[in-house]
Each structure stands twice: as C-alpha cells, then as structure tokens.
Design an enzyme around this catalytic site. Structure first.
Site, PDB file in Angstrom:
ATOM      1  N   ARG A 174       0.938  -1.282   0.006  1.00  0.00           N
ATOM      2  CA  ARG A 174       0.133  -0.002  -0.112  1.00  0.00           C
ATOM      3  C   ARG A 174       0.792   1.444  -0.137  1.00  0.00           C
ATOM      4  O   ARG A 174       0.477   2.117   0.484  1.00  0.00           O
ATOM      5  CB  ARG A 174      -1.019   0.164   1.084  1.00  0.00           C
ATOM      6  CG  ARG A 174      -1.764  -0.905   1.269  1.00  0.00           C
ATOM      7  CD  ARG A 174      -2.869  -1.313  -0.082  1.00  0.00           C
ATOM      8  NE  ARG A 174      -3.765  -2.264   0.111  1.00  0.00           N
ATOM      9  CZ  ARG A 174      -3.315  -3.303  -0.637  1.00  0.00           C
ATOM     10  NH1 ARG A 174      -2.299  -3.527  -1.314  1.00  0.00           N
ATOM     11  NH2 ARG A 174      -4.103  -4.349  -0.517  1.00  0.00           N
ATOM     12  N   SER A 224     -10.641  -0.539   3.595  1.00  0.00           N
ATOM     13  CA  SER A 224      -9.597  -0.875   4.766  1.00  0.00           C
ATOM     14  C   SER A 224      -9.128   0.497   5.469  1.00  0.00           C
ATOM     15  O   SER A 224      -8.323   0.998   4.716  1.00  0.00           O
ATOM     16  CB  SER A 224      -8.561  -2.055   4.454  1.00  0.00           C
ATOM     17  OG  SER A 224      -9.116  -3.359   4.129  1.00  0.00           O
ATOM     18  N   GLU A 294      -4.158   3.207   6.802  1.00  0.00           N
ATOM     19  CA  GLU A 294      -4.005   3.044   5.262  1.00  0.00           C
ATOM     20  C   GLU A 294      -4.679   4.156   4.603  1.00  0.00           C
ATOM     21  O   GLU A 294      -4.142   4.672   3.493  1.00  0.00           O
ATOM     22  CB  GLU A 294      -4.636   1.641   4.832  1.00  0.00           C
ATOM     23  CG  GLU A 294      -4.712   1.258   3.393  1.00  0.00           C
ATOM     24  CD  GLU A 294      -5.130   0.002   2.796  1.00  0.00           C
ATOM     25  OE1 GLU A 294      -5.073  -0.996   3.720  1.00  0.00           O
ATOM     26  OE2 GLU A 294      -5.685  -0.049   1.843  1.00  0.00           O
TER      27      GLU A 294
HETATM   28  C1  LIG Z   1     -15.377  -0.396  -0.763  1.00  0.00           C
HETATM   29  C2  LIG Z   1     -14.014  -0.053  -1.070  1.00  0.00           C
HETATM   30  C3  LIG Z   1     -13.266  -1.113  -1.148  1.00  0.00           C
HETATM   31  C4  LIG Z   1     -11.593  -0.936  -1.453  1.00  0.00           C
HETATM   32  N1  LIG Z   1     -10.894  -1.968  -1.507  1.00  0.00           N
HETATM   33  C5  LIG Z   1      -9.666  -1.938  -1.727  1.00  0.00           C
HETATM   34  C6  LIG Z   1      -8.622  -2.909  -1.989  1.00  0.00           C
HETATM   35  O1  LIG Z   1      -9.273  -4.146  -2.059  1.00  0.00           O
HETATM   36  N2  LIG Z   1      -7.375  -2.840  -2.141  1.00  0.00           N
HETATM   37  C7  LIG Z   1      -6.922  -1.651  -2.111  1.00  0.00           C
HETATM   38  O2  LIG Z   1      -5.464  -1.314  -2.292  1.00  0.00           O
HETATM   39  N3  LIG Z   1      -7.620  -0.258  -1.773  1.00  0.00           N
HETATM   40  C8  LIG Z   1      -9.076  -0.602  -1.604  1.00  0.00           C
HETATM   41  N4  LIG Z   1      -9.926   0.608  -1.684  1.00  0.00           N
HETATM   42  C9  LIG Z   1      -9.069   1.853  -1.279  1.00  0.00           C
HETATM   43  C10 LIG Z   1      -9.129   2.624  -2.543  1.00  0.00           C
HETATM   44  O3  LIG Z   1     -10.297   2.402  -3.311  1.00  0.00           O
HETATM   45  C11 LIG Z   1      -7.771   2.575  -3.452  1.00  0.00           C
HETATM   46  O4  LIG Z   1      -6.640   2.911  -2.285  1.00  0.00           O
HETATM   47  C12 LIG Z   1      -7.731   3.544  -4.626  1.00  0.00           C
HETATM   48  O5  LIG Z   1      -6.755   3.241  -5.387  1.00  0.00           O
HETATM   49  C13 LIG Z   1      -7.525   5.182  -4.387  1.00  0.00           C
HETATM   50  O6  LIG Z   1      -7.735   5.684  -5.789  1.00  0.00           O
HETATM   51  P1  LIG Z   1      -8.473   7.004  -5.639  1.00  0.00           P
HETATM   52  O7  LIG Z   1      -8.483   7.485  -7.014  1.00  0.00           O
HETATM   53  O8  LIG Z   1      -9.815   7.015  -4.775  1.00  0.00           O
HETATM   54  O9  LIG Z   1      -7.539   7.979  -4.699  1.00  0.00           O
HETATM   55  P2  LIG Z   1      -7.874   9.177  -3.519  1.00  0.00           P
HETATM   56  O10 LIG Z   1      -8.801   8.580  -2.652  1.00  0.00           O
HETATM   57  O11 LIG Z   1      -8.341  10.111  -4.449  1.00  0.00           O
HETATM   58  O12 LIG Z   1      -6.520   9.637  -3.177  1.00  0.00           O
HETATM   59  C14 LIG Z   1      -5.593   8.718  -2.521  1.00  0.00           C
HETATM   60  C15 LIG Z   1      -4.338   9.365  -2.580  1.00  0.00           C
HETATM   61  O13 LIG Z   1      -3.503   9.098  -3.840  1.00  0.00           O
HETATM   62  C16 LIG Z   1      -3.426  10.566  -4.134  1.00  0.00           C
HETATM   63  N5  LIG Z   1      -3.486  10.619  -5.649  1.00  0.00           N
HETATM   64  C17 LIG Z   1      -4.474  10.281  -6.282  1.00  0.00           C
HETATM   65  N6  LIG Z   1      -4.477  10.497  -7.609  1.00  0.00           N
HETATM   66  C18 LIG Z   1      -3.524  10.869  -7.682  1.00  0.00           C
HETATM   67  C19 LIG Z   1      -2.824  11.494  -8.900  1.00  0.00           C
HETATM   68  N7  LIG Z   1      -3.286  11.386 -10.188  1.00  0.00           N
HETATM   69  N8  LIG Z   1      -1.409  11.731  -8.948  1.00  0.00           N
HETATM   70  C20 LIG Z   1      -0.815  11.945  -7.619  1.00  0.00           C
HETATM   71  N9  LIG Z   1      -1.448  11.572  -6.560  1.00  0.00           N
HETATM   72  C21 LIG Z   1      -2.695  11.191  -6.588  1.00  0.00           C
HETATM   73  C22 LIG Z   1      -4.143  11.357  -3.338  1.00  0.00           C
HETATM   74  O14 LIG Z   1      -3.339  12.518  -3.203  1.00  0.00           O
HETATM   75  C23 LIG Z   1      -4.167  10.802  -2.012  1.00  0.00           C
HETATM   76  O15 LIG Z   1      -3.010  10.969  -1.424  1.00  0.00           O
HETATM   77  C24 LIG Z   1     -11.219   0.487  -1.194  1.00  0.00           C
HETATM   78  C25 LIG Z   1     -11.979   1.451  -1.007  1.00  0.00           C
HETATM   79  C26 LIG Z   1     -13.376   1.506  -0.853  1.00  0.00           C
HETATM   80  C27 LIG Z   1     -14.184   2.540  -0.776  1.00  0.00           C
END
Ligand SMILES: Cc1cc2nc3c(=O)[nH]c(=O)nc-3n(C[C@H](O)[C@H](O)[C@H](O)COP(=O)(O)OP(=O)(O)OC[C@H]3O[C@@H](n4cnc5c(N)ncnc54)[C@H](O)[C@@H]3O)c2cc1C
Length: 302
Positions: A174, A224, A294
C-alpha cells in the site's frame, strides 16, 4: 482568499473551477468540508494549468482521484483541490496507456474483455488508476505495481513531463515511491499478458463474490482503514479485540468487515477520528500492536 485571485481562477478555468466546493460530494466516506478552489481536470492540460496557477499565487494544492481512500476534515481544505478526471484508455496489443483519472475497475473489465490478464485483482476497487498507482492498490495477491511499466507525471515546479520507468519505481505494501516525486500522475502504462477471456472472467467473478461476502460494499466507507501488521490481517485483530459495532456519532465499525468504518448521514470527520483512536486503543490493549492508517487523513496533510 482575495477577490483578484478568485476572478483570475474563474477567468482561466471557467466551468472547471468551483469555489467552496463541499468535498463530501467527492469522497466515498461522504464527509468533509469545502475546498477553497476545486478544479475538475478533465484533461492533462488542465493539470498543468492548475499547477501553474498554484505556483503563481503560492497556493497549496491537494490531488484527488476518486476520493475512495481519503478522510477529509469538516473544515475542508485550504488552497486548491485538483481532481484528476482525465480518463482515456488506449491499447496497443498488450500495452495499455491509461490516463490517471480512469476508473480502475472499469479498466480491469476493459482489459479482461480483450483477453488481457493481470488486472483481475482490481475488480471491485473503486479508485482511479492514478490513486491506485500511488497507493499500490491491491487485493487477492495482486497489486497494480506489478504490471506497471511506466508512470508519467506533470511536475509541480515547472509543469514539465517526467517519465518513470520500471527501474525508477518501487512498490511496497500500500505504498510506492511515487509519493516522493513532486507532481501529479497523468498517465500509467501497463503491460499485461494474454489469457483466455473466459478464465479471466471466472477469476474476476470469484474475486467479486469474495468481496460481496466479506465487505459492506453498499455502505459508505474508504475501504480498509488500517494496514495489516506483519502478515496479520488488521481486520482480524480488530475483530478479536471486540470492536465490531463500536460507534462514534455517525461512524461505526462494520459488523461485516472489522477493518471498515462505515459512515451514515450526519457523520463527521471528528466521529471517524475518534472511532479510529478507540479501535487503536482496543487493539493495543488486546494484542500490543500499533495500527497504522492505510487511508490518507487530510487533517494530517493540512
Ligand atoms: C469499498 C472499497 C473497497 C476498497 N478495496 C480496496 C482494495 O481491495 N485494495 C486497495 O488497495 N484499496 C482498496 N480501497 C481503497 C481505494 O479504492 C484505493 O486505494 C484506490 O486506489 C484509491 O484511488 P482514488 O482515486 O480513490 O484515490 P484518492 O482517495 O482520491 O487519493 C488517495 C491518494 O492518492 C493521491 N492521488 C490520487 N490520484 C493521484 C494522481 N493522479 N497523482 C498523484 N496523486 C494522486 C491522493 O493525493 C491521495 O494521497 C477500497 C475502497 C473502498 C471504498
């Protein structure tokens, strides 16, 4: 924030900029106050221009993908939130160029339909490709760092493009070293391998079923909350410490998956923070283990 700055932002970005935009609308927890300025960057040019604007006006900025891994304070975020929406995907046989705003799970389905394997783990992970890359999102023994061949960023200082190849990139549990590069991820290039579309589909169906059985996927959450600890599932430690169902205001520890905090109408940042501390305390007392977040707490970032 001065009127001149706001007028200039409106002039430059038009309908792509919103003032005092509630971040609760853009995060899966559904909580969090306003961003002073919220830029919807539907193309890479807007990422560059957003960064240039922040440089010119000495504004802090925060990059948002799909907001599925962030916890936003009730007071909101000062400066500009740059929301990466550029999401086109291009194929060259087994090489895929995905813009950072593309939906990770849609991408998993698109590649599967073309008989490309390596992204099955991502089905059911609701984030963007850029957010997944920086967090090294993963599940079921797979993670996005594995098929990534190159990551392209728009550099914070000059707006130029930086290309990081496999040898520049490090992916851990992660986390990735992408956090160390000051910039916004604009594109991610993946190299996948061919397999029978039916076999890929079956693996994805299986992963999705496991998720439906074990996670409260219909509720508001950020997935998580805590990282696993030295091979031990954080959810199990939390469950054994008796935390399921613990509540603070509108935030509750899920009965279905103890590592999920779910929020309902009226939940606040303070509710979630207080519940996080309650869980940490119980786990510390029960197992002598310190849980690490996380999710990204924008309160800490501010
Ligand atoms: C129901 C549910 C299930 C999930 N299951 C999993 C799982 O199984 N495994 C897992 O790893 N995660 C899981 N997640 C967490 C999440 O979906 C992942 O971590 C996902 O990859 C985050 O992407 P995001 O675009 O929503 O990032 P955001 O939440 O928008 O941002 C997360 C971080 O990334 C940075 N960021 C985002 N985009 C960029 C970019 N283009 N450039 C630079 N920095 C950036 C942000 O600044 C922040 O620090 C889950 C979440 C939910 C709600």
């Amino acid at each position: 924030m001065g009127n001149t700055l706001l007028e200039e932002a409106r002039r430059l970005f038009g309908k792509n900029i919103a003032l005092a935009e509630p971040l609760s609308k853009h995060c899966s927890f559904g909580i969090g106050g306003p961003a002073d300025l919220f830029l919807s960057a539907a193309d890479i040019r807007l990422l560059r221009e957003g960064l240039a604007f922040c440089r010119e006006w000495s504004l802090p900025y925060f990059v948002l993908g799909r907001g599925t891994n962030v916890l936003v304070p009730d007071a909101g975020v000062r400066g500009m939130v740059i929301c990466v929406r550029a999401g086109s995907v291009q194929f060259d046989r087994n090489r895929v160029v995905a813009q950072a705003g593309a939906s990770l799970q849609k991408l998993a389905r698109m590649v599967a339909e073309r008989g490309l394997a390596g992204m099955e783990f991502a089905v059911g992970i609701p984030g963007s490709v850029g957010g997944a890359a920086i967090m090294n999102a993963g599940a079921h023994g797979g993670w996005i760092g594995e098929p990534i061949e190159e990551v392209r960023l728009v550099e914070t200082s000059g707006g130029g493009e930086v290309r990081l190849g496999k040898s520049d990139l490090r992916f851990g549990y992660r986390e990735s070293n992408l956090r160390r590069f000051p910039g916004i991820i604009s594109e991610v290039i993946l190299v996948l391998h061919e397999d029978e579309p039916q076999a890929i589909k079956e693996r994805m169906d299986q992963f999705l079923l496991l998720r439906k059985l074990s996670q409260p996927i219909r509720c508001r959450s950020a997935g998580s909350v805590f990282k696993n600890v030295e091979g031990q599932a954080a959810g199990r430690l939390i469950d054994l410490a008796g935390c399921k169902g613990m509540r603070r205001g509108g935030a509750v520890v899920s009965h279905k998956h103890a590592n999920f905090i779910i929020t309902s109408g009226g939940a606040t940042y303070s509710d979630v923070k207080a519940l996080i501390e309650d869980v940490r305390e119980k786990v510390r007392a029960a197992h002598g283990v310190e849980l690490e977040l996380e999710i990204i707490d924008l309160g800490d970032w501010a």
